[in-house]
Design a protein around this motif. Structure first.
Motif, PDB file in Angstrom:
ATOM      1  N   PRO A   1       0.779  -1.235   0.000  1.00 48.84           N
ATOM      2  CA  PRO A   1       0.000   0.000   0.000  1.00 48.84           C
ATOM      3  C   PRO A   1       0.812   1.288   0.000  1.00 48.84           C
ATOM      4  O   PRO A   1       0.291   2.339  -0.360  1.00 48.84           O
ATOM      5  N   LEU A   2       2.080   1.215   0.418  1.00 45.79           N
ATOM      6  CA  LEU A   2       2.928   2.412   0.376  1.00 45.79           C
ATOM      7  C   LEU A   2       3.866   2.398  -0.825  1.00 45.79           C
ATOM      8  O   LEU A   2       4.789   3.216  -0.901  1.00 45.79           O
TER       9      LEU A   2
ATOM     10  N   ARG B 176       2.300   5.179   8.762  1.00 46.59           N
ATOM     11  CA  ARG B 176       2.728   6.509   8.318  1.00 46.59           C
ATOM     12  C   ARG B 176       2.659   6.578   6.792  1.00 46.59           C
ATOM     13  O   ARG B 176       3.335   5.800   6.112  1.00 46.59           O
ATOM     14  N   VAL B 177       1.862   7.506   6.295  1.00 49.07           N
ATOM     15  CA  VAL B 177       1.604   7.612   4.857  1.00 49.07           C
ATOM     16  C   VAL B 177       2.132   8.940   4.333  1.00 49.07           C
ATOM     17  O   VAL B 177       1.649  10.008   4.727  1.00 49.07           O
ATOM     18  N   PRO B 178       3.119   8.908   3.438  1.00 49.67           N
ATOM     19  CA  PRO B 178       3.596  10.159   2.854  1.00 49.67           C
ATOM     20  C   PRO B 178       2.644  10.625   1.752  1.00 49.67           C
ATOM     21  O   PRO B 178       1.981   9.826   1.100  1.00 49.67           O
TER      22      PRO B 178
ATOM     23  N   VAL C 123      -3.560   4.719  -2.454  1.00 49.72           N
ATOM     24  CA  VAL C 123      -2.877   4.334  -1.223  1.00 49.72           C
ATOM     25  C   VAL C 123      -3.896   4.102  -0.107  1.00 49.72           C
ATOM     26  O   VAL C 123      -3.874   3.082   0.592  1.00 49.72           O
ATOM     27  N   ARG C 124      -4.798   5.055   0.055  1.00 44.80           N
ATOM     28  CA  ARG C 124      -5.791   4.965   1.124  1.00 44.80           C
ATOM     29  C   ARG C 124      -6.700   3.754   0.937  1.00 44.80           C
ATOM     30  O   ARG C 124      -6.932   2.969   1.869  1.00 44.80           O
TER      31      ARG C 124
ATOM     32  N   LEU D 197       4.550   6.304  -5.829  1.00 41.32           N
ATOM     33  CA  LEU D 197       3.520   7.289  -5.505  1.00 41.32           C
ATOM     34  C   LEU D 197       3.673   8.581  -6.299  1.00 41.32           C
ATOM     35  O   LEU D 197       2.678   9.229  -6.634  1.00 41.32           O
ATOM     36  N   HIS D 198       4.894   8.951  -6.629  1.00 41.87           N
ATOM     37  CA  HIS D 198       5.087  10.146  -7.444  1.00 41.87           C
ATOM     38  C   HIS D 198       4.526   9.928  -8.852  1.00 41.87           C
ATOM     39  O   HIS D 198       3.909  10.834  -9.426  1.00 41.87           O
TER      40      HIS D 198
END
Length: 329
Positions: free
Chosen positions: A172-173, A191-193, A237-238, A278-279
């Motif tokens: 998920p991250l 912890r989620v950036p 992600v969420r 994620l980017h």
């Protein structure tokens, strides 16, 4: 048809080779080592196995000749990572083989700009970045130009984040950090950036194998094309974290943090992987795969990931705080 599959015992090949045998093809699997396929199947008894070190044979110029010497009518290349290696193979197969189907990557595209990203709209994603993504982009362009110029007929299929039994999924991250799964399974804070709205696009290895089989079947429609091969939908992600926590009877507890804070709380490797996924925040259309190839993925992304996680947990290869809930899906 006689088909040579380069990298036949890997993630995709483990599903593709048996598919091709069942479809009536004569199959030769070329692999570097003698590892067994991820998924056992009786069809492997009908497959010719060839062992070759591609990197070494590319260096001495013999790899293309080895593949040509196997007398293929079509070649599926699942393990080509540099334009130089691709060019060597194309130069040797030109005029001898009817179709080369190459395994690219959705990372040939950079950060998303317009969703879903489509293959033929340059405005939907930014330029490729990172050594891997740039190399895959250059290979795709090389192959498309080869076919457009009247040379070897090629097709580039670009899978998303491949998952399935036998290996760890991108979590998920956006990393392979096992601590993410421990936290979710325990109901602990994760912890989620970033915003949590970033997306990742997974795909089951057998759905990727389906697309390769279809590309061989529909050669004319696939000729010269770049095609994204992903699940029907992508996960944020969420959403990914919430679904995954539910598999263990938990609710996801997500703590939004800055990238600086996130990097300080994990390893450089995991942080870099998370940022890379994620980017980019990828979500792709499968319309082209459906229309040109008849692609019909069997797995939604969460189904594919769950199959992989269940396999790992049942074999003690992924440490979790609570067992998977019966009937988790």
């Amino acid at each position: 048809m006689r088909v040579v599959v380069i990298g036949g015992s890997g993630h995709i090949g483990s599903y593709l080779v048996p598919r091709l045998v069942r479809a009536g093809h004569e199959v030769v699997s070329v692999s570097r080592g003698r590892s067994t396929p991820y998924v056992p199947a009786p069809e492997w008894e009908q497959v010719q196995q060839v062992f070759a070190d591609r990197e070494q044979e590319d260096a001495d110029g013999s790899f293309g000749g080895r593949i040509s010497g196997l007398r293929p009518e079509a070649v599926v290349d699942l393990v080509c990572f540099t334009p130089e290696s691709a060019a060597l193979l194309v130069d040797r197969l030109r005029g001898e083989v009817g179709h080369l189907v190459h395994c690219g990557s959705i990372w040939r595209h950079g950060a998303s700009r317009k969703l879903p990203i489509t293959e033929d709209d340059p405005s939907s994603a930014g330029p490729a970045f990172g050594a891997y993504g740039i190399a895959k982009e250059r290979i795709a362009r090389l192959l498309a130009a080869e076919t457009a110029a009247g040379g070897l007929v090629t097709t580039s299929l670009h899978p998303g984040h491949i998952v399935g039994p036998g290996w760890h999924p991108i979590g998920p991250l956006g990393s392979l950090d096992p601590g993410v799964w421990r936290a979710l399974s325990a109901g602990e804070a994760l912890r989620v950036p970033g915003s949590g709205a970033e997306s990742m696009h997974h795909v089951h290895a057998d759905d990727v194998a389906q697309a390769f089989e279809l590309a061989l079947l529909h050669r004319e429609a696939a000729a010269g094309q770049d095609v994204s091969v992903v699940a029907p939908t992508a996960l944020t992600v969420r959403g990914y974290a919430e679904v995954a926590a539910g598999w263990f009877g938990q609710q996801a507890v997500l703590e939004t943090v800055s990238w600086e804070s996130f990097r300080s709380s994990t390893t450089p490797e995991h942080a870099e992987s998370s940022w890379g996924h994620l980017h980019r925040s990828h979500c792709f259309s499968i319309a082209k795969a459906v229309e040109r190839l008849g692609y019909a993925p069997a797995y939604e992304p969460e189904q594919a990931v769950l199959e992989s996680v269940r396999w790992l947990v049942e074999r003690g290869r992924l440490e979790v705080a609570n067992p998977l809930v019966a009937g988790a899906r």
